[in-house]
Scaffold this motif. Structure first.
Motif, PDB file in Angstrom:
ATOM      1  N   ASP A 140       0.873  -1.171   0.000  1.00 48.29           N
ATOM      2  CA  ASP A 140       0.000   0.000   0.000  1.00 48.29           C
ATOM      3  C   ASP A 140       0.909   1.219   0.000  1.00 48.29           C
ATOM      4  OD1 ASP A 140      -1.795   2.037   0.529  1.00 48.29           O
ATOM      5  OD2 ASP A 140      -2.746   1.025   2.212  1.00 48.29           O
ATOM      6  N   THR A 141       0.902   1.950  -1.085  1.00 42.22           N
ATOM      7  CA  THR A 141       1.811   3.082  -1.192  1.00 42.22           C
ATOM      8  C   THR A 141       1.108   4.287  -1.793  1.00 42.22           C
ATOM      9  OG1 THR A 141       4.005   3.760  -1.955  1.00 42.22           O
ATOM     10  CG2 THR A 141       2.692   2.477  -3.485  1.00 42.22           C
ATOM     11  N   GLU A 142       1.625   5.441  -1.477  1.00 44.34           N
ATOM     12  CA  GLU A 142       1.129   6.684  -2.053  1.00 44.34           C
ATOM     13  C   GLU A 142       2.264   7.321  -2.831  1.00 44.34           C
ATOM     14  OE1 GLU A 142      -0.601   8.999   1.091  1.00 44.34           O
ATOM     15  OE2 GLU A 142      -1.975   7.384   1.630  1.00 44.34           O
ATOM     16  N   LEU A 143       1.984   7.690  -4.075  1.00 42.93           N
ATOM     17  CA  LEU A 143       2.971   8.293  -4.955  1.00 42.93           C
ATOM     18  C   LEU A 143       2.515   9.671  -5.381  1.00 42.93           C
ATOM     19  CD1 LEU A 143       3.357   5.309  -7.459  1.00 42.93           C
ATOM     20  CD2 LEU A 143       4.891   5.833  -5.571  1.00 42.93           C
ATOM     21  N   THR A 144       3.463  10.579  -5.505  1.00 44.31           N
ATOM     22  CA  THR A 144       3.196  11.869  -6.128  1.00 44.31           C
ATOM     23  C   THR A 144       4.192  12.015  -7.264  1.00 44.31           C
ATOM     24  OG1 THR A 144       2.446  12.836  -4.045  1.00 44.31           O
ATOM     25  CG2 THR A 144       3.079  14.360  -5.802  1.00 44.31           C
ATOM     26  N   ILE A 145       3.683  12.182  -8.459  1.00 43.06           N
ATOM     27  CA  ILE A 145       4.525  12.309  -9.647  1.00 43.06           C
ATOM     28  C   ILE A 145       4.321  13.698 -10.227  1.00 43.06           C
ATOM     29  CG2 ILE A 145       5.009  11.419 -11.959  1.00 43.06           C
ATOM     30  CD1 ILE A 145       3.769   8.743 -10.985  1.00 43.06           C
ATOM     31  N   VAL A 146       5.433  14.394 -10.458  1.00 48.69           N
ATOM     32  CA  VAL A 146       5.403  15.700 -11.119  1.00 48.69           C
ATOM     33  C   VAL A 146       6.021  15.485 -12.497  1.00 48.69           C
ATOM     34  CG1 VAL A 146       6.130  18.108 -11.009  1.00 48.69           C
ATOM     35  CG2 VAL A 146       5.681  16.840  -8.889  1.00 48.69           C
ATOM     36  N   PRO A 147       5.194  15.462 -13.550  1.00 45.83           N
ATOM     37  CA  PRO A 147       5.706  15.083 -14.866  1.00 45.83           C
ATOM     38  C   PRO A 147       6.577  16.114 -15.563  1.00 45.83           C
ATOM     39  CG  PRO A 147       3.388  15.617 -15.013  1.00 45.83           C
ATOM     40  CD  PRO A 147       3.749  15.665 -13.562  1.00 45.83           C
ATOM     41  N   GLY A 148       6.620  17.337 -15.069  1.00 50.96           N
ATOM     42  CA  GLY A 148       7.408  18.352 -15.754  1.00 50.96           C
ATOM     43  C   GLY A 148       6.888  18.556 -17.157  1.00 50.96           C
ATOM     44  N   SER A 149       7.777  18.492 -18.168  1.00 53.93           N
ATOM     45  CA  SER A 149       7.346  18.694 -19.552  1.00 53.93           C
ATOM     46  C   SER A 149       6.951  17.393 -20.251  1.00 53.93           C
ATOM     47  CB  SER A 149       8.470  19.379 -20.339  1.00 53.93           C
ATOM     48  OG  SER A 149       9.620  18.554 -20.341  1.00 53.93           O
ATOM     49  N   SER A 150       7.059  16.274 -19.556  1.00 55.74           N
ATOM     50  CA  SER A 150       6.703  14.983 -20.166  1.00 55.74           C
ATOM     51  C   SER A 150       5.210  14.914 -20.436  1.00 55.74           C
ATOM     52  CB  SER A 150       7.086  13.835 -19.238  1.00 55.74           C
ATOM     53  OG  SER A 150       8.465  13.806 -19.024  1.00 55.74           O
ATOM     54  N   LYS A 151       4.871  14.383 -21.576  1.00 54.53           N
ATOM     55  CA  LYS A 151       3.463  14.213 -21.939  1.00 54.53           C
ATOM     56  C   LYS A 151       3.018  12.764 -21.761  1.00 54.53           C
ATOM     57  CE  LYS A 151       2.702  18.435 -22.938  1.00 54.53           C
ATOM     58  NZ  LYS A 151       1.967  19.230 -21.961  1.00 54.53           N
ATOM     59  N   LYS A 152       3.986  11.842 -21.671  1.00 51.83           N
ATOM     60  CA  LYS A 152       3.695  10.436 -21.416  1.00 51.83           C
ATOM     61  C   LYS A 152       4.710   9.915 -20.414  1.00 51.83           C
ATOM     62  CE  LYS A 152       1.575   9.383 -25.845  1.00 51.83           C
ATOM     63  NZ  LYS A 152       1.482   8.462 -26.969  1.00 51.83           N
ATOM     64  N   PHE A 153       4.216   9.202 -19.425  1.00 51.72           N
ATOM     65  CA  PHE A 153       5.091   8.621 -18.407  1.00 51.72           C
ATOM     66  C   PHE A 153       4.338   7.490 -17.728  1.00 51.72           C
ATOM     67  CE2 PHE A 153       2.721  12.135 -16.683  1.00 51.72           C
ATOM     68  CZ  PHE A 153       2.243  11.661 -15.477  1.00 51.72           C
ATOM     69  N   LEU A 171      -3.829  17.324 -11.235  1.00 51.48           N
ATOM     70  CA  LEU A 171      -4.326  18.256 -10.224  1.00 51.48           C
ATOM     71  C   LEU A 171      -3.139  19.048  -9.714  1.00 51.48           C
ATOM     72  CD1 LEU A 171      -6.792  15.984  -8.233  1.00 51.48           C
ATOM     73  CD2 LEU A 171      -7.353  17.748  -9.897  1.00 51.48           C
ATOM     74  N   GLU A 172      -3.173  20.345  -9.909  1.00 47.36           N
ATOM     75  CA  GLU A 172      -2.079  21.229  -9.507  1.00 47.36           C
ATOM     76  C   GLU A 172      -0.747  20.774 -10.110  1.00 47.36           C
ATOM     77  OE1 GLU A 172      -2.195  21.365  -5.243  1.00 47.36           O
ATOM     78  OE2 GLU A 172      -4.193  22.248  -5.221  1.00 47.36           O
ATOM     79  N   GLY A 173      -0.792  20.271 -11.362  1.00 51.35           N
ATOM     80  CA  GLY A 173       0.412  19.858 -12.062  1.00 51.35           C
ATOM     81  C   GLY A 173       1.024  18.560 -11.582  1.00 51.35           C
ATOM     82  N   LYS A 174       0.278  17.768 -10.797  1.00 52.72           N
ATOM     83  CA  LYS A 174       0.813  16.534 -10.211  1.00 52.72           C
ATOM     84  C   LYS A 174      -0.150  15.372 -10.416  1.00 52.72           C
ATOM     85  CE  LYS A 174       2.826  19.141  -6.407  1.00 52.72           C
ATOM     86  NZ  LYS A 174       2.779  19.366  -4.963  1.00 52.72           N
ATOM     87  N   VAL A 175       0.414  14.178 -10.311  1.00 57.17           N
ATOM     88  CA  VAL A 175      -0.358  12.953 -10.248  1.00 57.17           C
ATOM     89  C   VAL A 175      -0.203  12.418  -8.829  1.00 57.17           C
ATOM     90  CG1 VAL A 175      -0.603  10.589 -11.104  1.00 57.17           C
ATOM     91  CG2 VAL A 175       0.179  12.392 -12.644  1.00 57.17           C
ATOM     92  N   LYS A 176      -1.309  12.229  -8.137  1.00 60.36           N
ATOM     93  CA  LYS A 176      -1.268  11.618  -6.811  1.00 60.36           C
ATOM     94  C   LYS A 176      -1.987  10.291  -6.891  1.00 60.36           C
ATOM     95  CE  LYS A 176      -0.822  15.813  -4.149  1.00 60.36           C
ATOM     96  NZ  LYS A 176      -1.275  16.572  -2.989  1.00 60.36           N
TER      97      LYS A 176
END
Length: 116
Positions: free
Chosen positions: A38-51, A101-106
């Protein structure tokens, strides 16, 4: 979700924040006693359009979770996740709408023992 919270294992690990540019970072830390990952991740993709990321089981079996910001989609591909022919709807790519949301993936990711 109350039912999920009561199943949390008190054993925990911490993976510190890191930056990844066009590469791979394995996160293999997992205490042997864990029954549910069970984990929580926050990803900030920057300029990436696919990740995305791979959820590894073993012996080359994995599922792919990917985000497509051009189409505002999240995809889960289980084609290489082991035995997939038991049900015709299991194999393939499942897609759902998605927006930053706010430039992030949670993400809160819950994987049970059967899956890894």
């Amino acid at each position: 979700i109350k039912e999920i919270e009561t199943r949390r294992n008190p054993t925990s690990i911490t993976v510190n924040s890191f930056t990844l540019t066009n590469g791979v970072r394995d996160i293999t830390e997992k205490p042997n006693s864990v029954k549910v990952f069970d984990t929580e991740l926050t990803i900030v993709p920057g300029s990436s359009k696919k990740f995305g990321f791979h959820l590894f089981k073993n012996d080359g079996e994995y599922a792919i979770v990917s985000f497509d910001l051009n189409n505002n989609e999240v995809n889960v591909n289980r084609d290489t996740s082991g035995e997939v022919d038991f049900n015709p709807t299991f194999k393939g790519i499942q897609t759902a709408p998605f927006e930053l949301l706010e430039g992030k993936v949670k993400i809160r990711l819950i994987v049970d023992t059967c899956s890894f």
